[in-house]
Design a protein around this motif. Structure first.
Motif, PDB file in Angstrom:
ATOM      1  N   GLU A 209      14.525 -55.993 -25.041  1.00  0.00           N
ATOM      2  CA  GLU A 209      14.389 -57.349 -24.431  1.00  0.00           C
ATOM      3  C   GLU A 209      15.580 -58.285 -24.565  1.00  0.00           C
ATOM      4  O   GLU A 209      16.547 -57.929 -25.613  1.00  0.00           O
ATOM      5  CB  GLU A 209      13.165 -58.110 -25.503  1.00  0.00           C
ATOM      6  N   THR A 214      14.016 -62.149 -30.194  1.00  0.00           N
ATOM      7  CA  THR A 214      12.760 -61.293 -30.026  1.00  0.00           C
ATOM      8  C   THR A 214      13.195 -60.229 -31.127  1.00  0.00           C
ATOM      9  O   THR A 214      14.101 -59.390 -30.811  1.00  0.00           O
ATOM     10  CB  THR A 214      12.667 -60.876 -28.914  1.00  0.00           C
ATOM     11  N   THR A 282       7.860 -60.607 -33.689  1.00  0.00           N
ATOM     12  CA  THR A 282       7.134 -60.942 -32.658  1.00  0.00           C
ATOM     13  C   THR A 282       5.714 -60.303 -32.186  1.00  0.00           C
ATOM     14  O   THR A 282       4.949 -60.960 -31.774  1.00  0.00           O
ATOM     15  CB  THR A 282       8.242 -60.569 -31.237  1.00  0.00           C
TER      16      THR A 282
END
Length: 288
Positions: A209, A214, A282
């Protein structure tokens, strides 16, 4: 049917002399001395964990190849030392006049600085040009860093040599007990290496990501967290920037997050900090 007996007079138990108490026991009159100052919310959110923090007052050690202090993405280094082994196995720790010898440490420092711009960065060089190094220098550098009591030590490196595992385990436990958070990268290959496999460290692997905030908690350790580490733009030698992939670059993302949390909650122990990271990851609480 007989009447119930009146309550028996309560008697205080005699105090047990210190010489008869188990080692590491807690006397009754010492309970107040270990009260925890943290006021935990009903739900640990990212805003509570590091909202408005820039890592001020947190000392982050980059144990690596040195750091190019004047790189614009690094923004200065508060101290730089180089570690070597002299004659008769004497450990030499001296001011580093050469800086980064291969770019790796600068990349890690830039990532930490990008997340926690107000933290203090300390470079401890244990790698040479071409990513060369020895187990003895690595151990000496880590031992020195632990003795300094840094808040966070970023180790984007590991060793596969089993003969160093025992000493590394002792050093990582020593860091943990004195409230130094050691963040270590998993090896990029599926091999046995250290110290990331020890539970007293925060071990980090990579995800793809693009968001630097994140990060994922892994329910199947030994890797405990996944952070951004694929196709990351990082600082490099000569003021340059390049794109890199590897657990080495995921690790300083977690170190930067640790600096943010400790900048707002400096009283947290490594255990508490790891719990906060879990609750704000996350896939646990940070995705809501």
């Amino acid at each position: 049917m007989g009447q119930p007996e009146p309550d028996k007079e309560k008697r205080e138990l005699p105090e047990i002399p210190k010489e008869y108490r188990p080692a590491w026991s807690l006397p009754a009159d010492a309970v107040d001395s270990i009260s925890l100052a943290v006021e935990w919310p009903g739900q640990v959110t990212r805003d509570w964990a590091w909202g408005d923090s820039a890592g001020k007052g947190v000392r982050v050690c980059i144990l690596d190849s040195g750091v190019e202090a004047d790189h614009p993405l690094v923004g200065g280094v508060q101290r730089s030392v180089a570690v070597s082994i002299g004659e008769d196995d004497e450990v030499i720790v001296e001011d580093d006049s050469e800086g980064d010898l291969c770019g790796h440490g600068t990349a890690c420092a830039g990532i930490v600085r990008g997340l926690a711009p107000d933290c203090e960065l300390i470079s401890v060089r244990v790698l040479g040009a071409g990513f060369t190094g020895s187990g003895g220098v690595l151990l000496a550098g880590l031992r020195w860093a632990v003795e300094q009591g840094f808040d966070v030590i970023n180790m984007s490196l590991s060793t596969t040599k089993h003969q160093f595992a025992g000493i590394l385990h002792e050093l990582t436990d020593a860091a943990y007990f004195q409230r130094t958070v050691l963040v270590a990268s998993a090896h990029n290959m599926p091999v046995e290496s250290y110290p990331w496999r020890f539970s007293s460290v925060i071990s980090v692997g990579s995800h793809e990501e693009p968001d630097p905030l994140t990060f994922f908690s892994n329910p199947n350790p030994p890797v405990e967290f996944f952070a951004r580490g694929v196709d990351v733009e990082v600082a490099w030698l000569g003021g340059a920037r390049i794109r890199c992939t590897g657990n080495s670059f995921a690790t300083p993302h977690m170190s930067g997050l640790c600096a943010l949390v400790l900048g707002k909650h400096p009283e947290l122990t490594p255990f508490q900090l790891k719990s906060v990271l879990y609750l704000t990851s996350t896939n646990v609480g940070g995705g809501r």
